[in-house]
Design a protein around this motif. Structure first.
Motif, PDB file in Angstrom:
ATOM      1  N   ILE A 112       4.985 -12.013   1.125  1.00 34.28           N
ATOM      2  CA  ILE A 112       4.508 -13.461   1.287  1.00 34.28           C
ATOM      3  C   ILE A 112       3.186 -13.498   1.791  1.00 34.28           C
ATOM      4  CG2 ILE A 112       5.308 -15.540   2.464  1.00 34.28           C
ATOM      5  CD1 ILE A 112       8.193 -14.591   2.552  1.00 34.28           C
ATOM      6  N   LEU A 113       2.911 -12.906   2.805  1.00 34.94           N
ATOM      7  CA  LEU A 113       1.446 -12.889   3.749  1.00 34.94           C
ATOM      8  C   LEU A 113       0.279 -12.605   2.554  1.00 34.94           C
ATOM      9  CD1 LEU A 113       0.221 -13.786   6.321  1.00 34.94           C
ATOM     10  CD2 LEU A 113       0.314 -11.166   6.864  1.00 34.94           C
ATOM     11  N   VAL A 160      -1.187 -18.573   3.890  1.00 30.54           N
ATOM     12  CA  VAL A 160      -2.030 -18.259   2.938  1.00 30.54           C
ATOM     13  C   VAL A 160      -2.780 -19.485   2.270  1.00 30.54           C
ATOM     14  CG1 VAL A 160      -1.871 -17.420   0.503  1.00 30.54           C
ATOM     15  CG2 VAL A 160      -0.506 -16.350   1.981  1.00 30.54           C
ATOM     16  N   ALA A 161      -2.225 -20.530   2.233  1.00 33.15           N
ATOM     17  CA  ALA A 161      -2.686 -21.762   1.689  1.00 33.15           C
ATOM     18  C   ALA A 161      -4.181 -22.083   2.584  1.00 33.15           C
ATOM     19  CB  ALA A 161      -2.061 -22.822   1.339  1.00 33.15           C
ATOM     20  N   THR A 162      -3.679 -22.202   3.866  1.00 31.18           N
ATOM     21  CA  THR A 162      -4.768 -22.535   4.809  1.00 31.18           C
ATOM     22  C   THR A 162      -5.961 -21.756   5.121  1.00 31.18           C
ATOM     23  OG1 THR A 162      -2.963 -23.547   6.073  1.00 31.18           O
ATOM     24  CG2 THR A 162      -4.948 -23.144   7.290  1.00 31.18           C
ATOM     25  N   LEU A 180      -6.099 -10.949   5.552  1.00 24.77           N
ATOM     26  CA  LEU A 180      -4.465 -10.766   6.172  1.00 24.77           C
ATOM     27  C   LEU A 180      -3.999  -9.551   6.422  1.00 24.77           C
ATOM     28  CD1 LEU A 180      -3.509 -14.365   4.356  1.00 24.77           C
ATOM     29  CD2 LEU A 180      -4.644 -13.980   6.632  1.00 24.77           C
ATOM     30  N   ASP A 181      -4.671  -8.620   6.314  1.00 27.06           N
ATOM     31  CA  ASP A 181      -3.843  -7.202   6.309  1.00 27.06           C
ATOM     32  C   ASP A 181      -3.252  -7.090   7.611  1.00 27.06           C
ATOM     33  OD1 ASP A 181      -3.067  -4.720   6.324  1.00 27.06           O
ATOM     34  OD2 ASP A 181      -4.894  -3.752   5.873  1.00 27.06           O
ATOM     35  N   PRO A 182      -1.947  -7.065   7.840  1.00 32.65           N
ATOM     36  CA  PRO A 182      -1.350  -7.166   9.335  1.00 32.65           C
ATOM     37  C   PRO A 182      -1.576  -5.598   9.886  1.00 32.65           C
ATOM     38  CG  PRO A 182       0.415  -6.621   7.449  1.00 32.65           C
ATOM     39  CD  PRO A 182      -0.849  -7.076   6.591  1.00 32.65           C
ATOM     40  N   VAL A 184      -4.785  -5.499  13.241  1.00 30.57           N
ATOM     41  CA  VAL A 184      -4.353  -5.993  14.495  1.00 30.57           C
ATOM     42  C   VAL A 184      -5.599  -6.344  15.210  1.00 30.57           C
ATOM     43  CG1 VAL A 184      -2.968  -5.964  16.651  1.00 30.57           C
ATOM     44  CG2 VAL A 184      -2.144  -5.241  14.585  1.00 30.57           C
ATOM     45  N   GLY A 185      -5.982  -7.670  15.464  1.00 34.50           N
ATOM     46  CA  GLY A 185      -7.181  -7.879  16.473  1.00 34.50           C
ATOM     47  C   GLY A 185      -8.427  -7.999  15.811  1.00 34.50           C
ATOM     48  N   ALA A 186      -8.270  -7.757  14.364  1.00 31.30           N
ATOM     49  CA  ALA A 186      -9.600  -8.029  13.448  1.00 31.30           C
ATOM     50  C   ALA A 186      -9.664  -9.065  12.500  1.00 31.30           C
ATOM     51  CB  ALA A 186      -9.926  -6.643  12.989  1.00 31.30           C
ATOM     52  N   MET A 187      -8.420  -9.727  12.511  1.00 28.85           N
ATOM     53  CA  MET A 187      -8.237 -10.939  11.362  1.00 28.85           C
ATOM     54  C   MET A 187      -9.224 -12.058  11.991  1.00 28.85           C
ATOM     55  SD  MET A 187      -4.212 -10.643  10.953  1.00 28.85           S
ATOM     56  CE  MET A 187      -3.320  -9.113  10.686  1.00 28.85           C
ATOM     57  N   LEU A 188      -9.616 -12.720  10.817  1.00 31.93           N
ATOM     58  CA  LEU A 188     -10.393 -13.862  11.109  1.00 31.93           C
ATOM     59  C   LEU A 188      -9.697 -15.221  11.348  1.00 31.93           C
ATOM     60  CD1 LEU A 188     -13.046 -13.287   8.421  1.00 31.93           C
ATOM     61  CD2 LEU A 188     -13.171 -12.747  10.552  1.00 31.93           C
TER      62      LEU A 188
END
Length: 416
Positions: A221-222, A349-351, A400-402, A405-409
């Protein structure tokens, strides 16, 4: 009004009453009996038999509605016709069940005694009493203020019911023709912030290690924005690129959903997506991280056939919606993200796509909405050689790669 005549022999008779058959020709019917009632019964039976002569009309006639009949009787007949539309493939069983649930109260310990249902609100009213535009308008306005979604479904049921009654000759024009459809504001998307995504993912990994499909569902989903039901529907044949290790970004075909009827029966695969034409599918490009995860997951699962579901329960069968909800509930309980639903990942995802590209149409296309169908960002050649338009937002979905961790925008417009 028929009135039998008693002869000198004591026998009651009705002599040769002229009447029409269904095909328009005329005939005569007679009867006799030892009593008045016996004579009337015999004439009625003969009348029914004779008026069907030379006609294909059914022997048992439909109920002839009167304006004094209760609305509950009309609702019952409407759903008999609606079920026939389901059987004919014109609408889905899920659509029927949504309308049914807005009309009749459910039974069982979990049933809401305060639920607003059409049959409870106006089932005892006569058709004439309920069939007033001003009454119907005010009723729907009142319900819309309490729960807009129910008002919308009830509007559809009322429109169909009074259309049926108008065809039956009770109204010259349907009273619903003057009633406006309730307006329901779309709920604001509730996207997860990066730290919330990190926390939920960590809890899924820690709390559901024995059910790896939960982590895979989260990633599906993500990484795509598809609905949970669409994820349950997927088979390995919908991602043929996984079998080629040189493919870094596989293409996913989304063409159906898994449905759990609100009434009776188990969950089943429906080869039609929610709010789409029968057979309509769309294609999305998977980010590299999701392609890698799915390829490793497939190698571990070692499916015997490409037609096996991607997500399977512990028993090896197709994952059901109730099982998917229970898995998420187990992962998030007693934490600050206990409000999260699978739908919030779709919002995320949409946002994220809208915020990073500045183009809401690209997000709409990613989610499979028809209004975004014109956003063709590439073409895909399937194993049969057919060319399909494919949505490709992987440049921003990689973020969005889970595992990062800590590096997501920060997603623009995320939940405050």
């Amino acid at each position: 009004m028929l009135e039998p005549t008693q002869g000198e022999d004591g026998i009651y008779r009705i002599e040769r009453v002229r009447h029409r058959r269904f095909n328009g020709t005329y005939t005569r019917t007679s009867a006799q009996g030892f009593t008045r009632d016996e004579c009337l019964d015999e004439w009625g039976t003969a009348f029914e038999r004779k008026r069907h002569e030379g006609s294909a009309r059914r022997k048992t006639q439909r109920h002839r509605f009167k304006d004094t009949d209760p609305m509950s009787l009309a609702f019952k007949r409407f759903f008999e016709l609606t079920q026939k539309r389901v059987d004919a493939g014109k609408i889905t069983q899920k659509t029927h069940d949504l309308y049914w649930a807005a009309t009749f109260r459910s039974e069982g310990p979990r049933a809401d005694p305060d639920a607003i249902r059409l049959d409870s609100e106006m089932g005892e009213l006569s058709i004439a009493e309920a069939g007033q535009p001003v009454f119907l308008s005010e009723y729907l306005e009142d319900v819309a203020e309490i729960v807009g979604g129910i008002a919308e479904h009830q509007y559809i049921v009322l429109k169909g019911t009074f259309s049926m009654l108008t065809r039956a000759g009770l109204f010259r024009f349907s009273p619903m023709a003057e009633v406006l459809k309730p307006e329901r504001g779309e709920p604001d998307p509730c996207a997860l912030r990066p730290e919330e995504r990190d926390q939920l993912y960590c809890q899924i990994c820690a709390r559901t290690a024995r059910t790896p499909w939960i982590e895979m569902l989260y990633m599906l989903i993500l990484g795509t924005g598809i609905r949970p039901g669409e994820a349950y529907w997927l088979q390995w044949s919908d991602i043929p690129g996984l079998d080629d290790p040189t493919v870094k970004k596989a293409v996913l075909r989304v063409g159906g959903t898994v449905v759990k009827p609100r009434l009776n029966g188990g969950a089943f695969r429906q080869n039609k997506r929610k709010s789409s034409r029968r057979g309509h599918a769309y294609y999305v490009t998977l980010p590299e991280w999701l392609t890698t995860k799915l390829r490793a997951y497939k190698n571990k699962q070692a499916p015997k056939s490409q037609d096996e579901p991607i997500l399977t329960s512990s028993g090896g069968g197709m994952l059901r919606p109730t099982t998917g909800e229970a898995g998420l509930r187990r992962a998030k309980e007693d934490s600050s993200v206990d409000w999260v639903t699978w739908g919030n990942l779709r919002d995320t995802v949409a946002t994220h796509i809208t915020g990073r590209t500045g183009d809401a149409r690209r997000a709409s296309a990613q989610l499979g909405h028809m209004q975004g169908a014109s956003m063709v960002t590439g073409h895909y050649l399937d194993p049969n050689g057919y060319v399909h338009p494919v949505v490709d937002n992987t440049d921003v979905l990689e973020e969005l790669d889970p595992a990062k961790v800590g590096a997501m925008l920060e997603s623009t417009g995320s939940r405050s």
